[in-house]
Design a protein around this motif. Structure first.
Motif, PDB file in Angstrom:
ATOM      1  N   LEU A 296       0.987  24.190 -12.712  1.00  0.00           N
ATOM      2  CA  LEU A 296      -0.312  23.696 -12.238  1.00  0.00           C
ATOM      3  C   LEU A 296      -0.270  22.191 -11.974  1.00  0.00           C
ATOM      4  O   LEU A 296      -0.879  21.703 -11.016  1.00  0.00           O
ATOM      5  N   ILE A 297       0.451  21.441 -12.811  1.00  0.00           N
ATOM      6  CA  ILE A 297       0.592  20.005 -12.580  1.00  0.00           C
ATOM      7  C   ILE A 297       1.299  19.764 -11.252  1.00  0.00           C
ATOM      8  O   ILE A 297       0.896  18.905 -10.459  1.00  0.00           O
ATOM      9  N   ALA A 298       2.355  20.534 -11.013  1.00  0.00           N
ATOM     10  CA  ALA A 298       3.096  20.393  -9.753  1.00  0.00           C
ATOM     11  C   ALA A 298       2.200  20.693  -8.551  1.00  0.00           C
ATOM     12  O   ALA A 298       2.267  20.007  -7.520  1.00  0.00           O
ATOM     13  N   LEU A 299       1.347  21.703  -8.662  1.00  0.00           N
ATOM     14  CA  LEU A 299       0.416  22.038  -7.579  1.00  0.00           C
ATOM     15  C   LEU A 299      -0.494  20.853  -7.270  1.00  0.00           C
ATOM     16  O   LEU A 299      -0.675  20.474  -6.106  1.00  0.00           O
ATOM     17  N   ALA A 300      -1.067  20.245  -8.308  1.00  0.00           N
ATOM     18  CA  ALA A 300      -1.978  19.121  -8.113  1.00  0.00           C
ATOM     19  C   ALA A 300      -1.263  17.927  -7.492  1.00  0.00           C
ATOM     20  O   ALA A 300      -1.785  17.270  -6.580  1.00  0.00           O
ATOM     21  N   VAL A 301      -0.064  17.641  -7.982  1.00  0.00           N
ATOM     22  CA  VAL A 301       0.697  16.496  -7.479  1.00  0.00           C
ATOM     23  C   VAL A 301       1.014  16.654  -6.000  1.00  0.00           C
ATOM     24  O   VAL A 301       0.892  15.702  -5.210  1.00  0.00           O
ATOM     25  N   SER A 302       1.401  17.855  -5.588  1.00  0.00           N
ATOM     26  CA  SER A 302       1.811  18.045  -4.192  1.00  0.00           C
ATOM     27  C   SER A 302       0.619  18.048  -3.230  1.00  0.00           C
ATOM     28  O   SER A 302       0.803  17.829  -2.033  1.00  0.00           O
ATOM     29  N   ILE A 303      -0.585  18.279  -3.727  1.00  0.00           N
ATOM     30  CA  ILE A 303      -1.776  18.113  -2.881  1.00  0.00           C
ATOM     31  C   ILE A 303      -1.980  16.637  -2.550  1.00  0.00           C
ATOM     32  O   ILE A 303      -2.266  16.254  -1.414  1.00  0.00           O
ATOM     33  N   ALA A 304      -1.806  15.785  -3.555  1.00  0.00           N
ATOM     34  CA  ALA A 304      -2.070  14.356  -3.380  1.00  0.00           C
ATOM     35  C   ALA A 304      -0.915  13.622  -2.698  1.00  0.00           C
ATOM     36  O   ALA A 304      -1.136  12.619  -2.004  1.00  0.00           O
ATOM     37  N   PHE A 305       0.322  14.089  -2.889  1.00  0.00           N
ATOM     38  CA  PHE A 305       1.504  13.330  -2.493  1.00  0.00           C
ATOM     39  C   PHE A 305       1.530  12.947  -1.011  1.00  0.00           C
ATOM     40  O   PHE A 305       1.779  11.778  -0.676  1.00  0.00           O
ATOM     41  N   PRO A 306       1.284  13.876  -0.062  1.00  0.00           N
ATOM     42  CA  PRO A 306       1.340  13.478   1.360  1.00  0.00           C
ATOM     43  C   PRO A 306       0.327  12.388   1.704  1.00  0.00           C
ATOM     44  O   PRO A 306       0.627  11.475   2.479  1.00  0.00           O
ATOM     45  N   VAL A 307      -0.878  12.476   1.131  1.00  0.00           N
ATOM     46  CA  VAL A 307      -1.911  11.476   1.413  1.00  0.00           C
ATOM     47  C   VAL A 307      -1.508  10.114   0.872  1.00  0.00           C
ATOM     48  O   VAL A 307      -1.648   9.079   1.535  1.00  0.00           O
ATOM     49  N   LEU A 308      -0.988  10.080  -0.362  1.00  0.00           N
ATOM     50  CA  LEU A 308      -0.576   8.819  -0.958  1.00  0.00           C
ATOM     51  C   LEU A 308       0.560   8.178  -0.166  1.00  0.00           C
ATOM     52  O   LEU A 308       0.579   6.960   0.044  1.00  0.00           O
ATOM     53  N   GLN A 309       1.530   8.993   0.292  1.00  0.00           N
ATOM     54  CA  GLN A 309       2.634   8.458   1.076  1.00  0.00           C
ATOM     55  C   GLN A 309       2.143   7.848   2.385  1.00  0.00           C
ATOM     56  O   GLN A 309       2.527   6.722   2.746  1.00  0.00           O
ATOM     57  N   LEU A 310       1.286   8.561   3.104  1.00  0.00           N
ATOM     58  CA  LEU A 310       0.780   8.043   4.382  1.00  0.00           C
ATOM     59  C   LEU A 310      -0.109   6.821   4.177  1.00  0.00           C
ATOM     60  O   LEU A 310      -0.102   5.904   5.004  1.00  0.00           O
ATOM     61  N   SER A 311      -0.864   6.791   3.077  1.00  0.00           N
ATOM     62  CA  SER A 311      -1.720   5.641   2.800  1.00  0.00           C
ATOM     63  C   SER A 311      -0.893   4.371   2.651  1.00  0.00           C
ATOM     64  O   SER A 311      -1.290   3.294   3.118  1.00  0.00           O
ATOM     65  N   MET A 312       0.262   4.483   1.998  1.00  0.00           N
ATOM     66  CA  MET A 312       1.127   3.313   1.844  1.00  0.00           C
ATOM     67  C   MET A 312       1.740   2.893   3.176  1.00  0.00           C
ATOM     68  O   MET A 312       1.814   1.699   3.493  1.00  0.00           O
ATOM     69  N   LEU A 313       2.165   3.851   3.994  1.00  0.00           N
ATOM     70  CA  LEU A 313       2.758   3.525   5.294  1.00  0.00           C
ATOM     71  C   LEU A 313       1.731   2.911   6.239  1.00  0.00           C
ATOM     72  O   LEU A 313       2.052   2.013   7.026  1.00  0.00           O
ATOM     73  N   ASP A 314       0.484   3.384   6.170  1.00  0.00           N
ATOM     74  CA  ASP A 314      -0.559   2.898   7.076  1.00  0.00           C
ATOM     75  C   ASP A 314      -0.954   1.449   6.807  1.00  0.00           C
ATOM     76  O   ASP A 314      -1.553   0.801   7.672  1.00  0.00           O
ATOM     77  N   LEU A 315      -0.640   0.946   5.615  1.00  0.00           N
ATOM     78  CA  LEU A 315      -0.954  -0.452   5.309  1.00  0.00           C
ATOM     79  C   LEU A 315      -0.096  -1.412   6.118  1.00  0.00           C
ATOM     80  O   LEU A 315      -0.466  -2.576   6.315  1.00  0.00           O
ATOM     81  N   PHE A 316       1.061  -0.938   6.629  1.00  0.00           N
ATOM     82  CA  PHE A 316       2.021  -1.825   7.293  1.00  0.00           C
ATOM     83  C   PHE A 316       2.563  -1.182   8.565  1.00  0.00           C
ATOM     84  O   PHE A 316       3.691  -0.680   8.585  1.00  0.00           O
ATOM     85  N   PRO A 317       1.776  -1.192   9.655  1.00  0.00           N
ATOM     86  CA  PRO A 317       2.218  -0.529  10.889  1.00  0.00           C
ATOM     87  C   PRO A 317       3.472  -1.141  11.501  1.00  0.00           C
ATOM     88  O   PRO A 317       4.180  -0.469  12.250  1.00  0.00           O
ATOM     89  N   HIS A 318       3.754  -2.421  11.195  1.00  0.00           N
ATOM     90  CA  HIS A 318       4.933  -3.077  11.771  1.00  0.00           C
ATOM     91  C   HIS A 318       6.106  -3.147  10.801  1.00  0.00           C
ATOM     92  O   HIS A 318       7.153  -3.699  11.136  1.00  0.00           O
TER      93      HIS A 318
END
Length: 381
Positions: A296-318
């Motif tokens: 269940l922990i793994a399920l919760a983590v993988s829901i959030a993981f793609p959003v968190l990764q893209l949020s970090m990339l979106d801070l620095f488009p260049h």
């Protein structure tokens, strides 16, 4: 999938390696931690270099070195030599793994990027389930070096696919000069951003809540469950099942649920799952209850993981390459610490392991809520 394959496929061979090298269980844990540590250190550079020379050259060079290092592992006559080649494996494997995240963001944005990152997470999640099972099957065909020969073959296969099927996604006009100064300035710009730091730490500790079970698999399956080298599926099927289902849900909800709200619900689920896991290990510390909470922990983590990764990339488009590198660096350094130092300390019992997982989930949730609280006033303004 190269990262999980490199870590988990060798787990069933630990016992045979220990006999051949005369090494203890704690010493064999360094086979994992050395790989993760070198992966983490070099991860700082793969992304920024790809911002200067392009994504594809970095990926292909890394894959070539990775294959040679894996062959070196197969031929190692002693544990120190094996650890040296594992370090070279880690230093090169991140080139493909990390830069591929920047490739996704080069090509897509918004819900499309979210959906694709979720699909990648699903594929990534399958690897740890397949890897130890494949490692156990390979041992039926030969001694432990056969595992590394198989991984080397996989590396060659991926290199060919990358060379023939992947386009270059960073056009020359968007690249930075190939000089130390611009590379370091890009890293500094990313690293000193407070929002990036909060997101990176939230991702690191939330992921650690389930990853501690993956890096501790040899101890959990053999010592705590009392099973053998063919029984790693007992732990990995629930863990990876949770990761795959969570990633699928995250992709399905892309564009339908506001991303920050989706992470809110995911981290809340992670806390509930971690608490349930502790309660179960206090009352019923045995199979099958011992694998319900981690799944269940793994399920919760993988829901959030793609959003968190893209949020970090979106801070620095260049500086997406630099952002992808530093986003991985924080998690990888802590994962190396998990494998080499923390895992042997928290695997004395299933209860201690469950409490440790819950602490990681709580820390990750705290960083996310801190970030949300600071972002909300800025949005309203």
């Amino acid at each position: 999938m190269i990262g999980p394959f490199t870590i988990d496929t060798v787990f069933p061979g630990f016992e045979a390696m220990g006999r051949d090298f005369g090494a203890s269980e704690a010493a064999l844990q360094q086979v994992t931690s050395v790989y993760l540590l070198s992966f983490a250190v070099m991860s700082i550079f793969h992304g920024p270099i790809s911002d200067t020379v392009g994504r594809k050259p970095v990926m292909l060079t890394g894959l070539g070195i990775y294959v040679l290092a894996t062959i070196g592992c197969a031929l190692s006559p002693s544990l120190p030599v094996l650890l040296a080649f594992r370090a070279l494996q880690g230093a090169s494997a991140g080139a493909a793994t990390i830069v591929s995240r920047a490739v996704i963001r080069d090509l897509y944005s918004g819900p499309e990027a979210h959906r694709l990152m979720s699909q990648v997470m699903m594929i990534f999640s399958i690897a740890p389930a397949i890897a130890p099972v494949a490692g156990g099957l390979l041992l039926a065909w030969g001694p432990w070096p056969i595992i590394f020969w198989a991984i080397a073959g996989y590396g060659v296969f991926i290199a060919v696919l990358t060379a023939t099927g992947l386009p270059e996604t960073l056009p020359p006009e968007d690249r930075h000069p190939l000089r130390v100064g611009p590379i370091l300035s890009g890293l500094l710009e990313v690293g000193r951003h407070p929002g990036f730091a909060r997101l990176a730490l939230a991702t690191t500790f939330l992921f650690a809540g389930q990853f501690v079970y993956i890096v501790s698999a040899p101890i959990i399956v053999v010592d705590l469950f009392g099973k053998g080298e063919q029984d790693f599926w007992i732990l990995f099927v629930p863990l990876i099942g949770g990761l795959v289902i969570g990633a699928w849900l995250s992709g399905r909800l892309a564009g339908r649920v506001e991303t920050a709200l989706l992470v809110d619900r995911a981290v809340a689920l992670a806390l509930v799952a971690a608490t349930l896991n502790v309660a179960l290990m206090m009352l019923l510390p045995r199979l099958p209850y011992a694998v319900l909470g981690p799944g269940l922990i793994a399920l919760a983590v993988s829901i959030a993981f793609p959003v968190l990764q893209l949020s970090m990339l979106d801070l620095f488009p260049h500086h997406r390459g630099a952002a992808a590198s530093l986003a991985s660096f924080a998690s990888l350094i802590f994962n190396a610490l998990l494998a080499g130092a923390i895992s042997p300390l928290v695997t004395g019992s299933l209860l201690v392991l469950a409490v440790s997982s819950a602490i990681f989930a709580m820390i990750g949730t705290t960083f996310w809520w801190w970030h949300r609280r600071l972002q909300s006033p800025a949005r309203h303004a």
